[in-house]
Scaffold this motif. Structure first.
Motif, PDB file in Angstrom:
ATOM      1  N   UNK A  50       0.073  10.924   8.562  1.00 38.60           N
ATOM      2  CA  UNK A  50       1.098  10.646   9.575  1.00 38.60           C
ATOM      3  C   UNK A  50       0.582   9.727  10.667  1.00 38.60           C
ATOM      4  N   UNK A  51      -0.711   9.682  10.870  1.00 37.38           N
ATOM      5  CA  UNK A  51      -1.285   8.694  11.786  1.00 37.38           C
ATOM      6  C   UNK A  51      -1.174   7.311  11.157  1.00 37.38           C
ATOM      7  N   UNK A  52      -1.643   7.188   9.953  1.00 35.48           N
ATOM      8  CA  UNK A  52      -1.635   5.896   9.261  1.00 35.48           C
ATOM      9  C   UNK A  52      -0.207   5.364   9.080  1.00 35.48           C
ATOM     10  N   UNK A  53       0.732   6.242   8.718  1.00 32.41           N
ATOM     11  CA  UNK A  53       2.101   5.803   8.441  1.00 32.41           C
ATOM     12  C   UNK A  53       2.983   5.697   9.676  1.00 32.41           C
ATOM     13  N   UNK A  54       2.888   6.674  10.580  1.00 31.79           N
ATOM     14  CA  UNK A  54       3.835   6.776  11.692  1.00 31.79           C
ATOM     15  C   UNK A  54       3.213   6.580  13.075  1.00 31.79           C
ATOM     16  N   UNK A  55       1.885   6.473  13.159  1.00 27.01           N
ATOM     17  CA  UNK A  55       1.237   6.288  14.455  1.00 27.01           C
ATOM     18  C   UNK A  55       1.052   7.562  15.252  1.00 27.01           C
ATOM     19  N   UNK A  56       1.230   8.713  14.622  1.00 27.11           N
ATOM     20  CA  UNK A  56       1.061   9.998  15.306  1.00 27.11           C
ATOM     21  C   UNK A  56      -0.409  10.401  15.212  1.00 27.11           C
ATOM     22  N   UNK A  65       0.824  13.316  17.902  1.00 28.49           N
ATOM     23  CA  UNK A  65       1.802  12.536  18.656  1.00 28.49           C
ATOM     24  C   UNK A  65       1.312  11.108  18.826  1.00 28.49           C
ATOM     25  N   UNK A  66       2.227  10.204  19.111  1.00 29.34           N
ATOM     26  CA  UNK A  66       1.881   8.847  19.531  1.00 29.34           C
ATOM     27  C   UNK A  66       1.832   8.875  21.052  1.00 29.34           C
ATOM     28  N   UNK A  67       0.669   8.645  21.617  1.00 33.43           N
ATOM     29  CA  UNK A  67       0.487   8.733  23.063  1.00 33.43           C
ATOM     30  C   UNK A  67       0.372   7.346  23.686  1.00 33.43           C
ATOM     31  N   UNK A  68      -0.282   6.447  22.989  1.00 31.67           N
ATOM     32  CA  UNK A  68      -0.489   5.091  23.483  1.00 31.67           C
ATOM     33  C   UNK A  68       0.061   4.095  22.468  1.00 31.67           C
ATOM     34  N   UNK A  69       0.397   2.908  22.942  1.00 29.70           N
ATOM     35  CA  UNK A  69       0.878   1.863  22.034  1.00 29.70           C
ATOM     36  C   UNK A  69      -0.135   1.585  20.932  1.00 29.70           C
ATOM     37  N   UNK A  70      -1.421   1.710  21.232  1.00 31.51           N
ATOM     38  CA  UNK A  70      -2.455   1.469  20.209  1.00 31.51           C
ATOM     39  C   UNK A  70      -2.321   2.429  19.035  1.00 31.51           C
ATOM     40  N   UNK A  73       0.386   0.725  17.023  1.00 32.20           N
ATOM     41  CA  UNK A  73       0.036  -0.607  16.524  1.00 32.20           C
ATOM     42  C   UNK A  73      -0.827  -0.571  15.270  1.00 32.20           C
ATOM     43  N   UNK A  74      -1.562   0.502  15.060  1.00 23.47           N
ATOM     44  CA  UNK A  74      -2.406   0.629  13.873  1.00 23.47           C
ATOM     45  C   UNK A  74      -1.634   1.157  12.662  1.00 23.47           C
ATOM     46  N   UNK A  75      -0.369   1.506  12.843  1.00 27.67           N
ATOM     47  CA  UNK A  75       0.377   2.200  11.784  1.00 27.67           C
ATOM     48  C   UNK A  75       1.139   1.256  10.856  1.00 27.67           C
ATOM     49  N   UNK A  76       1.464   1.798   9.685  1.00 32.62           N
ATOM     50  CA  UNK A  76       2.320   1.095   8.734  1.00 32.62           C
ATOM     51  C   UNK A  76       3.713   0.889   9.333  1.00 32.62           C
ATOM     52  N   UNK A  85       5.571   0.569  19.711  1.00 29.45           N
ATOM     53  CA  UNK A  85       5.441   1.093  21.073  1.00 29.45           C
ATOM     54  C   UNK A  85       5.559   2.606  21.067  1.00 29.45           C
ATOM     55  N   UNK A  86       4.697   3.266  21.840  1.00 29.23           N
ATOM     56  CA  UNK A  86       4.751   4.720  21.987  1.00 29.23           C
ATOM     57  C   UNK A  86       5.769   5.055  23.083  1.00 29.23           C
ATOM     58  N   UNK A  87       6.785   5.811  22.713  1.00 32.86           N
ATOM     59  CA  UNK A  87       7.793   6.278  23.654  1.00 32.86           C
ATOM     60  C   UNK A  87       8.042   7.746  23.364  1.00 32.86           C
ATOM     61  N   UNK A  88       7.952   8.576  24.391  1.00 31.25           N
ATOM     62  CA  UNK A  88       8.077  10.018  24.167  1.00 31.25           C
ATOM     63  C   UNK A  88       6.894  10.491  23.356  1.00 31.25           C
ATOM     64  N   UNK A  89       7.152  10.973  22.144  1.00 28.40           N
ATOM     65  CA  UNK A  89       6.065  11.468  21.294  1.00 28.40           C
ATOM     66  C   UNK A  89       5.929  10.679  19.991  1.00 28.40           C
ATOM     67  N   UNK A  90       6.690   9.595  19.868  1.00 25.89           N
ATOM     68  CA  UNK A  90       6.665   8.821  18.629  1.00 25.89           C
ATOM     69  C   UNK A  90       6.617   7.331  18.886  1.00 25.89           C
ATOM     70  N   UNK A  91       6.734   6.562  17.817  1.00 26.45           N
ATOM     71  CA  UNK A  91       6.688   5.102  17.881  1.00 26.45           C
ATOM     72  C   UNK A  91       8.088   4.548  17.693  1.00 26.45           C
ATOM     73  N   UNK A  92       8.424   3.532  18.500  1.00 26.06           N
ATOM     74  CA  UNK A  92       9.736   2.889  18.425  1.00 26.06           C
ATOM     75  C   UNK A  92       9.561   1.374  18.439  1.00 26.06           C
ATOM     76  N   UNK A  93      10.659   0.672  18.170  1.00 27.33           N
ATOM     77  CA  UNK A  93      10.667  -0.800  18.215  1.00 27.33           C
ATOM     78  C   UNK A  93      10.636  -1.287  19.629  1.00 27.33           C
TER      79      UNK A  93
END
Length: 93
Positions: A50-56, A65-70, A73-76, A85-93
């Protein structure tokens, strides 16, 4: 399963090594033994699917969770869907 706000896997594992050998660890970062359950511990998310795919990629209150944009940015999801971009607890456009 949700226990006190933590995601857990009912694996019967009593050691971190036993948790590391599970699919729950590989996919969801549930790599730390607590009692007979595997939970998300510090550093467990970074190597997960889930880190590799979703940035969590960061453990926060027992969840990945996704805490920072980094993280994103490393995710599929960033590469293929523009969710960088990290917003809330996940990654968004």
């Amino acid at each position: 399963m949700m226990v006190f706000g933590l995601v857990t896997a009912n694996t019967g594992c009593k050691t971190d090594a036993a948790c590391h050998d599970t699919d729950a660890c590989a996919f969801y970062g549930l790599c730390t033994a607590r009692g007979t359950k595997c939970v998300v511990g510090e550093g467990d998310c970074a190597a997960s699917v889930i880190c590799r795919n979703e940035g969590l990629c960061t453990a926060v209150e027992g969840r990945c969770r996704a805490v920072e944009d980094d993280d994103c940015k490393r995710s599929e999801g960033c590469r293929h869907e523009g969710k960088c971009r990290a917003v809330g607890t996940g990654c968004v456009r």
